[in-house]
Design a protein around this motif. Sequence first.
Motif, PDB file in Angstrom:
ATOM      1  N   ARG A 243      19.026   2.041  30.189  1.00  0.00           N
ATOM      2  CA  ARG A 243      20.291   2.042  30.931  1.00  0.00           C
ATOM      3  C   ARG A 243      21.482   2.351  30.021  1.00  0.00           C
ATOM      4  O   ARG A 243      22.453   2.978  30.456  1.00  0.00           O
ATOM      5  N   SER A 244      21.416   1.923  28.783  1.00  0.00           N
ATOM      6  CA  SER A 244      22.526   2.164  27.860  1.00  0.00           C
ATOM      7  C   SER A 244      22.707   3.642  27.531  1.00  0.00           C
ATOM      8  O   SER A 244      23.754   4.045  27.018  1.00  0.00           O
ATOM      9  N   THR A 245      21.699   4.476  27.824  1.00  0.00           N
ATOM     10  CA  THR A 245      21.787   5.916  27.547  1.00  0.00           C
ATOM     11  C   THR A 245      22.170   6.730  28.769  1.00  0.00           C
ATOM     12  O   THR A 245      22.362   7.943  28.656  1.00  0.00           O
ATOM     13  N   LEU A 246      22.297   6.081  29.933  1.00  0.00           N
ATOM     14  CA  LEU A 246      22.514   6.822  31.171  1.00  0.00           C
ATOM     15  C   LEU A 246      24.000   6.989  31.467  1.00  0.00           C
ATOM     16  O   LEU A 246      24.796   6.082  31.207  1.00  0.00           O
ATOM     17  N   PRO A 247      24.372   8.129  32.030  1.00  0.00           N
ATOM     18  CA  PRO A 247      25.780   8.345  32.380  1.00  0.00           C
ATOM     19  C   PRO A 247      26.171   7.513  33.602  1.00  0.00           C
ATOM     20  O   PRO A 247      25.392   7.352  34.544  1.00  0.00           O
ATOM     21  N   ALA A 248      27.378   6.985  33.583  1.00  0.00           N
ATOM     22  CA  ALA A 248      27.863   6.176  34.701  1.00  0.00           C
ATOM     23  C   ALA A 248      28.160   7.052  35.911  1.00  0.00           C
ATOM     24  O   ALA A 248      28.573   8.216  35.768  1.00  0.00           O
ATOM     25  N   ASN A 249      27.945   6.483  37.082  1.00  0.00           N
ATOM     26  CA  ASN A 249      28.287   7.137  38.350  1.00  0.00           C
ATOM     27  C   ASN A 249      27.653   8.517  38.496  1.00  0.00           C
ATOM     28  O   ASN A 249      28.250   9.432  39.072  1.00  0.00           O
ATOM     29  N   SER A 250      26.453   8.650  37.950  1.00  0.00           N
ATOM     30  CA  SER A 250      25.706   9.898  38.065  1.00  0.00           C
ATOM     31  C   SER A 250      24.325   9.606  38.644  1.00  0.00           C
ATOM     32  O   SER A 250      23.808   8.500  38.521  1.00  0.00           O
ATOM     33  N   ASP A 251      23.736  10.610  39.250  1.00  0.00           N
ATOM     34  CA  ASP A 251      22.381  10.464  39.753  1.00  0.00           C
ATOM     35  C   ASP A 251      21.389  10.574  38.604  1.00  0.00           C
ATOM     36  O   ASP A 251      21.552  11.409  37.698  1.00  0.00           O
ATOM     37  N   VAL A 252      20.386   9.714  38.638  1.00  0.00           N
ATOM     38  CA  VAL A 252      19.355   9.700  37.594  1.00  0.00           C
ATOM     39  C   VAL A 252      18.001   9.843  38.266  1.00  0.00           C
ATOM     40  O   VAL A 252      17.583   8.962  39.023  1.00  0.00           O
ATOM     41  N   LEU A 253      17.326  10.939  38.006  1.00  0.00           N
ATOM     42  CA  LEU A 253      16.019  11.195  38.577  1.00  0.00           C
ATOM     43  C   LEU A 253      14.933  10.665  37.649  1.00  0.00           C
ATOM     44  O   LEU A 253      15.070  10.732  36.425  1.00  0.00           O
ATOM     45  N   ALA A 254      13.863  10.149  38.227  1.00  0.00           N
ATOM     46  CA  ALA A 254      12.722   9.688  37.439  1.00  0.00           C
ATOM     47  C   ALA A 254      11.554  10.629  37.648  1.00  0.00           C
ATOM     48  O   ALA A 254      11.210  10.962  38.789  1.00  0.00           O
ATOM     49  N   GLU A 267       9.163  22.889  34.991  1.00  0.00           N
ATOM     50  CA  GLU A 267       9.928  23.565  36.032  1.00  0.00           C
ATOM     51  C   GLU A 267      10.207  22.620  37.201  1.00  0.00           C
ATOM     52  O   GLU A 267      11.284  22.659  37.805  1.00  0.00           O
ATOM     53  N   LEU A 268       9.235  21.766  37.508  1.00  0.00           N
ATOM     54  CA  LEU A 268       9.392  20.835  38.625  1.00  0.00           C
ATOM     55  C   LEU A 268      10.586  19.918  38.433  1.00  0.00           C
ATOM     56  O   LEU A 268      11.443  19.787  39.310  1.00  0.00           O
ATOM     57  N   PHE A 269      10.643  19.231  37.275  1.00  0.00           N
ATOM     58  CA  PHE A 269      11.724  18.255  37.151  1.00  0.00           C
ATOM     59  C   PHE A 269      13.059  18.888  36.785  1.00  0.00           C
ATOM     60  O   PHE A 269      14.109  18.322  37.073  1.00  0.00           O
ATOM     61  N   ILE A 270      13.043  20.071  36.188  1.00  0.00           N
ATOM     62  CA  ILE A 270      14.312  20.757  35.944  1.00  0.00           C
ATOM     63  C   ILE A 270      14.915  21.227  37.268  1.00  0.00           C
ATOM     64  O   ILE A 270      16.114  21.074  37.529  1.00  0.00           O
ATOM     65  N   ASN A 280      25.639  16.838  41.695  1.00  0.00           N
ATOM     66  CA  ASN A 280      25.901  17.519  40.435  1.00  0.00           C
ATOM     67  C   ASN A 280      27.385  17.805  40.331  1.00  0.00           C
ATOM     68  O   ASN A 280      28.072  17.882  41.343  1.00  0.00           O
ATOM     69  N   PRO A 281      27.957  18.020  39.157  1.00  0.00           N
ATOM     70  CA  PRO A 281      27.289  17.949  37.859  1.00  0.00           C
ATOM     71  C   PRO A 281      27.096  16.502  37.384  1.00  0.00           C
ATOM     72  O   PRO A 281      27.578  15.566  38.019  1.00  0.00           O
ATOM     73  N   GLY A 282      26.417  16.361  36.277  1.00  0.00           N
ATOM     74  CA  GLY A 282      26.258  15.051  35.669  1.00  0.00           C
ATOM     75  C   GLY A 282      24.895  14.420  35.862  1.00  0.00           C
ATOM     76  O   GLY A 282      24.549  13.462  35.165  1.00  0.00           O
ATOM     77  N   ALA A 283      24.099  14.905  36.821  1.00  0.00           N
ATOM     78  CA  ALA A 283      22.789  14.311  37.063  1.00  0.00           C
ATOM     79  C   ALA A 283      21.872  14.556  35.868  1.00  0.00           C
ATOM     80  O   ALA A 283      21.924  15.605  35.218  1.00  0.00           O
ATOM     81  N   VAL A 284      21.044  13.561  35.578  1.00  0.00           N
ATOM     82  CA  VAL A 284      20.077  13.684  34.490  1.00  0.00           C
ATOM     83  C   VAL A 284      18.705  13.260  35.018  1.00  0.00           C
ATOM     84  O   VAL A 284      18.581  12.620  36.051  1.00  0.00           O
ATOM     85  N   CYS A 285      17.681  13.633  34.276  1.00  0.00           N
ATOM     86  CA  CYS A 285      16.311  13.273  34.636  1.00  0.00           C
ATOM     87  C   CYS A 285      15.701  12.440  33.517  1.00  0.00           C
ATOM     88  O   CYS A 285      15.725  12.844  32.354  1.00  0.00           O
TER      89      CYS A 285
END
Length: 457
Positions: A243-254, A267-270, A280-285
Amino acid sequence: MAVISSKQVQLRLAANRPAPRVPVAGIVARPVVRAAGPAAAAPSRAARPARQATVAAVASAAPAQALARTEQGLQVPHGPNAKLVNLMAPATEHAALKAACNKRLELSDRNACDVELLCVGAFSPLTGFLCKDEYESVVQNMRLRDGTLLGLPIVLDTNENIIPGDKVLLTYQGEDLAVMDVTSRYTPNKPVECLKCYGTSSLEHPAVQMVAMERGKFYVGGPIKGLALPKRVFPCASPADVRSTLPANSDVLAFQCRNPIHKAHYELFIRALDAPNVRNPGAVCLVHPTCGPTQDDDIPGIVRFHTYEVLKEETKNPRLRWAYLPYSMHMAGPREAIQHMIIRKNYGCTHFIIGRDMAGCKSTVSGQDFYGAYDAQEMANKHAAELNMQTVPSLNIAYTEERGYVTADVAKAENLKVLNLSGTKFRQMLRGGEDIPEWFAFKSVVNVLREQIMSEA
């Protein structure tokens, strides 16, 4: 292929829409918890029609929705209190905790994974192994007694004479991991557990074999306090660390996997980062592979870890986060999909990428699938709103000579030439020292796998 009308899509979306949200101190727009109710058991194998069109249509039509978040702008942890559990005892208490123990129990590899995930809060809101009443509630209803969703029961098995009132020192490979206050000892109905959790009580299912042939006769429940985490050859970041590495108020995909990642997986997760319900922008996986015990024929965890590490270095994609999960796979299909979503929710994820035949397995005798290809997706979609999460179905990706990786429907519509390489053929080429097509696998990953084969030889 099944056809779903726009009206059906709207009706299904309405059924899966999050419950009304109410403000709670410290949490932004937390959803109202649904009342406890029966959860569908893993479906039987009889007469499952293809449901790809229905599942894909519902998921792709879902717009990005606001999810409840903590004051730090992150996903709320699982459970009625929305608090991340930390069961690790201060070092100053270790001596007294161990001195109070009157029993000792050596943990299996699987149990050690569960102890670690309990201690770091990956199984929040659990504070220990399930007692009889909670175990039976999860088996029958996929919920704790207070109504909290839980995919699979978290249990500690034993053949030892451990009884309520005992304080047990839990050890693993010579290290003291935790202290358990035993409040419950019971004989589980293993056939019922397997039938409800895995959809079958047949020994042809790998998890049924595990329950019947590996686990002890008794289960014991009670709270635990952590002393140390297992020493592993790969680092396993805690939910708080991730959690300490995740951007605030952004979507986080697992993205969950248990095998080396090849280019189609990548290709799938990108591409999932650009799904219609991802902001978007800002979402991370978060690429979050399980590195604990899996099936006997899976690649060893340490080898998988090395493939992920070299791939992380080769790609250096700023939209990705990498962590490793010491989780023991059950291959439970629909129920395991829920378990994975709960765990990733506790690690801070708001979205879960769910593929065809998620956590599925085949009969060890007939080779027949135990679950329908889209059973897990349907179970995940059914409970996503309650979990304050959204699902992102993994696309059916194909490599074409003309345009590289495209979705299978595009390849078919444009009559493109699709190239295929089976897993069996890939392994044969690895063993034979043949060149692996660059469109199929990353060179760095291939090198790690070749080193493993050479070491085995």
